[in-house]
Write an enzyme that holds these catalytic residues in place. Structure first.
Site, PDB file in Angstrom:
ATOM      1  N   CYS B  88      70.527  25.045 -79.035  1.00 58.70           N
ATOM      2  CA  CYS B  88      69.802  26.191 -78.461  1.00 58.70           C
ATOM      3  C   CYS B  88      69.025  26.968 -79.519  1.00 58.70           C
ATOM      4  O   CYS B  88      68.281  27.889 -79.191  1.00 58.70           O
ATOM      5  CB  CYS B  88      70.780  27.110 -77.750  1.00 58.70           C
ATOM      6  SG  CYS B  88      71.801  26.213 -76.569  1.00 58.70           S
ATOM      7  N   HIS B 337      66.821  30.760 -70.008  1.00 61.17           N
ATOM      8  CA  HIS B 337      67.204  30.094 -71.254  1.00 61.17           C
ATOM      9  C   HIS B 337      66.846  28.593 -71.236  1.00 61.17           C
ATOM     10  O   HIS B 337      67.734  27.741 -71.150  1.00 61.17           O
ATOM     11  CB  HIS B 337      68.699  30.309 -71.508  1.00 61.17           C
ATOM     12  CG  HIS B 337      69.207  29.747 -72.795  1.00 61.17           C
ATOM     13  ND1 HIS B 337      68.418  29.605 -73.925  1.00 61.17           N
ATOM     14  CD2 HIS B 337      70.443  29.272 -73.150  1.00 61.17           C
ATOM     15  CE1 HIS B 337      69.147  29.067 -74.904  1.00 61.17           C
ATOM     16  NE2 HIS B 337      70.363  28.851 -74.460  1.00 61.17           N
TER      17      HIS B 337
END
Lengths: 392, 392
Positions: B88, B337
């Protein structure tokens, strides 16, 4: 921009390693490189890791953190670790980005590693994962695998330039011959033109012996500012040039596919930065994922005119002792092709040649060596030029 | 080392984009950034793309070539294009490597993009792909998913520091409130503490509203030498600091997991390079993949003492108008996200705040802004500090 040198190298044996894991092999290569550079590890400020598809091959992403962790550099030193990917050119990009990081002044001592563990999944998964280096929507979904794509390149090259079956086969024969003298190579056996031509057909005109194998392996090099290199080693190898380029990811969008535009551009950029020409290169590790790929490469890099790569190969001009020795390591074909590691292994071979420690495969008096690492069917190419003498 | 500035930004709407492909969305973000920087595209010399798992989400690796191709920069200009990955934190690393490439002198005008298309596979595949950011052999194979790992962090933080359920929930309430005024956000609705606490349980103490969503999206920024920035734009944003760090990939190997060592190290490195302290920061985009992650981040970055992040959040100190506005974009929780894009979106938000163009979510008089992007459970962290005034 600071000049950069390689101060240490490491490389595992290439092959099928059923008993060892992804993280095991990269730690081995890194430890070898640290030992070779006479470091104790604390000097390492950052890491770049080339890996094509840990996600598909071993269900593992976040490769930088993993490797920093298992080399003991994460919990104490919190070093920056970055995985880079450009399919089979991932290793070359790891090296390039490590060089840029040192050139910039952001870091001094940086590891560039490459790793792939390809044998832990069944062959169908491996082939499909490799196909994700091509355009999935316009090539993969239509059923094109890499042997099929490169076979089209070979057929066009044969049609247009008269490249022969024997010329293709000779690439494999020569690379197997070189690998006999490389302790790290996956295949250390001599083969003949008949071995190649009579083997199982994969994708016409390629048989099994025209194709690089599925391989596990890892390699690592350590780079540092050129001005500091002699603090670490008596035999630094200097980076004279680095060139990287892209082309369309799919083959059908190219104006021509007997030339890889990315190889031409990456080569030219490396030559310009190094202030050398193809005639100055003493040996070159090129990306022979299929036999035709080596012939394209030696033409695209300017060692031979377009269409002359095949005849030159059959005439022995690319053998050790020839005009320009190509793939003294055995290349992808015989040394093996753990895709993310290949670009780093090419650099390791150049360093050993420039140190004069390549044993029976040594190119006499080698002073300037080059690597050429390709992703997909030429969607990415990256070239490096090294010397055992520092740039004037 | 040259100073670097951001001269253009672009970002797609974040959300579920069933009708658009991976390549479509990154081209949109890139085109926006090129337009914003008033370039016509030919000036772009290189590209870095942050992407966690094209291989597992859309069966596509070799992302650099793909994107250079579909932005029209491969076939004509053969620009170098490199995909970087740290789960991420991939977007943050793309930005950092673009900055290093400019700082080094290798390139002048470089795009840093981030992209993830997560909704094209079934949820089980998505969850498993995300788990490949953790240690597959020691966490994933044992059944640990990310909500479970972060839930353990939350439970320990609650036990040790008395952090409450309401304090966690307030992170989500605030971030949803900020997202109402962000046209790009995935969720533009207000929620209450009760919304969070009464939602479906995911992993105790987390309900659905403690977790960032599954999102498609892409973002891009263009960087150039600071000395040239005003040639392109009247409102350059200068990069004052960049810090990157790793920690063990697995949670169980940490001495403590109420502090993320990588966040602390990345933050300190960025502060040192920028010659600022936490008190100088006017706003910060932190990595709130789960509500506890925002509380950890604001402590680890030095905005609040360890254990005070929860009370400060509930007291409104991290709201717009508070002591240190956190996640004015809505954060990962409410803006969305798309993992590889998040680090770049954080930079886009900082640029808009520093230009004074953030509309109803504007932080008055913002001069220095910061990003904090995390991979996995803190195996990687990368921080950047930006200013609308050039370094003295």
């Amino acid at each position: 921009m600071r000049d950069v040198a390689i101060i240490g190298v490491g490389c595992t044996k290439f092959g099928e390693m059923w008993e060892r894991s992804f993280r095991d092999i990269v730690v081995e290569a890194g430890a070898q490189a640290i030992g070779d550079a006479k470091l104790n590890g604390e000097e390492i400020e950052a890491m770049y890791v080339g890996n094509m598809s840990g996600g598909q091959f071993v269900s593992q992403e976040h490769i930088g953190s993993l490797i920093a962790d298992f080399t003991g550099l994460a919990s104490t030193f919190h070093i920056p670790a970055t995985r880079v990917e450009a399919a089979c050119a991932s290793g070359g990009l790891a090296l390039r980005n490590a060089i840029i990081a040192v050139a910039s002044g952001y870091h001094d001592v940086v590891v560039a590693a490459g790793v792939e563990k390809m044998t832990d999944v069944e062959t169908g998964v491996t082939v499909d994962a490799l196909a994700s280096a091509a355009d999935r929507e316009w090539e993969g979904f239509m059923g094109a695998t890499f042997p099929a794509l490169y076979a089209m390149v070979a057929r066009l090259h044969m049609h247009r330039y008269g490249t022969t079956r024997d010329q293709l086969a000779q690439v494999a024969v020569k690379n197997h011959h070189n690998a006999v003298n490389n302790p790290r190579a996956q295949f250390r056996n001599e083969i003949t033109l008949d071995t190649v031509k009579n083997a199982t057909m994969v994708s016409d005109p390629f048989t099994l012996f025209d194709c690089s194998p599925i391989t596990d392996g890892a390699a690592a090099v350590i780079v540092a500012p050129a001005e500091d290199a002699k603090k670490y080693t008596d035999s630094p190898v200097y980076v004279l040039g680095s060139g990287q380029a892209t082309d369309t990811i799919s083959l059908h969008n190219r104006a021509d596919f007997c030339t890889f535009g990315a190889s031409v551009a990456a080569g030219q950029r490396a030559y310009e930065m190094a202030h050398v020409t193809p005639n100055d290169i003493d040996l070159c590790e090129v990306h022979d994922c299929f036999t035709i790929a080596e012939i394209l490469a030696i033409e695209d890099l300017g060692f031979f005119k377009k269409g002359q790569g095949g005849p030159a190969t059959l005439a022995g001009e690319t053998a050790i002792g020839g005009k320009i020795p190509i793939n003294t390591s055995g290349g992808l074909k015989a040394c093996g092709h753990p895709v993310g590691a290949t670009g780093i292994k090419q650099a390791v071979e150049c360093v050993e040649q420039l140190r004069g420690t390549a044993g029976k495969r040594q190119v006499d008096g080698a002073k300037i060596a080059m690597t050429h690492n390709v992703g997909g069917t030429g969607g990415t190419a990256v070239c490096h030029i090294f010397s055992n003498e520092r740039r004037k």
